[in-house]
Design an enzyme around this catalytic site. Structure first.
Site, mmCIF file in Angstrom:
data_model
loop_
_atom_site.group_PDB
_atom_site.id
_atom_site.type_symbol
_atom_site.label_atom_id
_atom_site.label_comp_id
_atom_site.label_asym_id
_atom_site.label_seq_id
_atom_site.Cartn_x
_atom_site.Cartn_y
_atom_site.Cartn_z
ATOM 1 N N HIS A 1 -13.617 6.221 11.449
ATOM 2 C CA HIS A 1 -12.695 6.681 10.354
ATOM 3 C C HIS A 1 -11.987 5.262 9.804
ATOM 4 C CE1 HIS A 1 -9.532 9.088 8.241
ATOM 5 N NE2 HIS A 1 -8.894 8.031 8.672
ATOM 6 N N CYS A 2 -12.212 5.148 8.559
ATOM 7 C CA CYS A 2 -11.688 3.918 7.996
ATOM 8 C C CYS A 2 -10.373 4.089 7.109
ATOM 9 C CB CYS A 2 -12.898 3.377 6.905
ATOM 10 S SG CYS A 2 -12.322 1.883 6.009
ATOM 11 N N PRO A 3 -9.228 3.390 7.574
ATOM 12 C CA PRO A 3 -8.036 3.575 6.857
ATOM 13 C C PRO A 3 -7.963 3.125 5.640
ATOM 14 C CG PRO A 3 -7.850 1.997 8.500
ATOM 15 C CD PRO A 3 -9.339 2.692 8.753
ATOM 16 N N ASN B 1 -10.622 8.015 4.988
ATOM 17 C CA ASN B 1 -11.376 9.015 5.219
ATOM 18 C C ASN B 1 -12.319 8.586 6.313
ATOM 19 O OD1 ASN B 1 -12.546 11.445 4.811
ATOM 20 N ND2 ASN B 1 -13.670 11.057 2.827
#
EC number: 2.3.1.225
Length: 299
Positions: free
Chosen positions: A156-158, A162
């Site tokens: 999960h990439c802030p 997403n």
């Protein structure tokens, strides 16, 4: 089927009644769902906004501090066009990575009817996620931020607010590549501009005062260097993950490989689309990945 240590962390049963399907709410029909995918996470939204602001700041310094005051018209037009094209592609890739469903498994599909429809044979098992009450396909993992199980979830990439998964990995890879390219381009232009200003009068090499010009250029240099290193590393790890067909989570957990091994070229085409074309570099081209049934629930 032998149950490996990896399976101890999953709710695995062969019969519908053991999966407690009565506790799961049937998923809403697809016709009632909107086509818009957006994660309402405060930290992720803030990071996404900061990303766009930093790109706009870089564009502001490149255009108004370095290129517009330049006496070389050809130099300004070429570099301005190149930088803005790459910046546009970077933001477009970010937009697609953020608003594309990464491969979410239908929530609450662990119903008795659905499990019975799988027609499990002796020795076959299905995986149930106790958090989102879903029957999980192979290689799916639950994301605590998205609150969904994601097929081939890498992480999960802030910064894109997403998950990076099966359906949006292409856009994330393009985002890191284009950010790295505009960062490198900005660093090169800053270096040339400093040399030009040292040789000429500082009051003539920018429309801003010399102290303001220096501060703006130093901030851009710091930003570009930081993002060049970060996105280059991310781009490299993503390409390696695609070529080896092993997600970041699978590498971290050292999960047993239960899927067929393919060539690196086949793995690249599975993410960017069939066949190889200039569309691989476009965030507007949705890859025709030609995958098999993504809902491989039965093992």
């Amino acid at each position: 089927m032998m149950i490996t240590p990896v399976h101890r962390f999953r709710d695995i049963e062969r019969k519908p009644e053991y999966l407690q399907p009565e506790k799961c709410v049937p998923p809403p029909s697809r016709t009632s769902l909107g086509t818009m995918w957006f994660i309402r996470d405060g930290c992720g939204i803030a990071c996404a906004v900061v990303t766009w602001m930093l790109v706009f700041y870089a564009d502001f310094v490149v255009l108004l501090v370095m290129l517009v005051p330049s006496r070389d018209y050809v130099y300004s037009v070429i570099n301005g066009t190149l930088f803005n094209t790459l910046a546009f592609l970077a933001l477009a890739s970010h937009f697609r990575a953020m608003l594309t469903d990464p491969g979410a498994v239908p929530k609450g599909n662990a119903t008795k009817e659905f499990i019975e429809s799988l027609q499990l044979k002796p020795g076959q098992v299905v995986y149930k996620c106790p958090k989102c009450c879903s029957i999980k396909p192979d290689r799916a993992h639950h994301c605590s931020v998205c609150k969904r199980c994601i097929r081939k979830m890498d992480h999960h990439c802030p910064w894109v607010n997403n998950c990076v998964g099966e359906n949006n990995q292409k856009y994330f890879v393009l985002f890191t590549m284009y950010i790295a390219l505009i960062s490198l381009h900005a660093l090169i232009m800053v270096g040339f501009h400093f040399l030009y200003c040292f040789e000429e009068d500082w009051t003539k090499c920018s429309s801003f005062s010399p102290p303001t010009t220096v501060i703006l250029l130093i901030l851009l240099c710091f930003e570009a260097l930081l993002f060049l290193i970060f996105t280059s590393v991310m781009f490299g790890t993503q390409v390696h993950s695609i070529c080896t067909d092993e997600t970041g989570i699978e590498q971290l957990k050292k999960e047993e490989r239960r899927w067929a091994k393919k060539t690196k070229w086949m793995n690249m085409k599975a993410v960017f689309g069939h066949p190889f074309s200039i569309a691989w570099l476009s965030p507007f081209a949705t890859p025709d990945q030609g995958k098999a049934d993504p809902y491989q629930y039965v093992v």
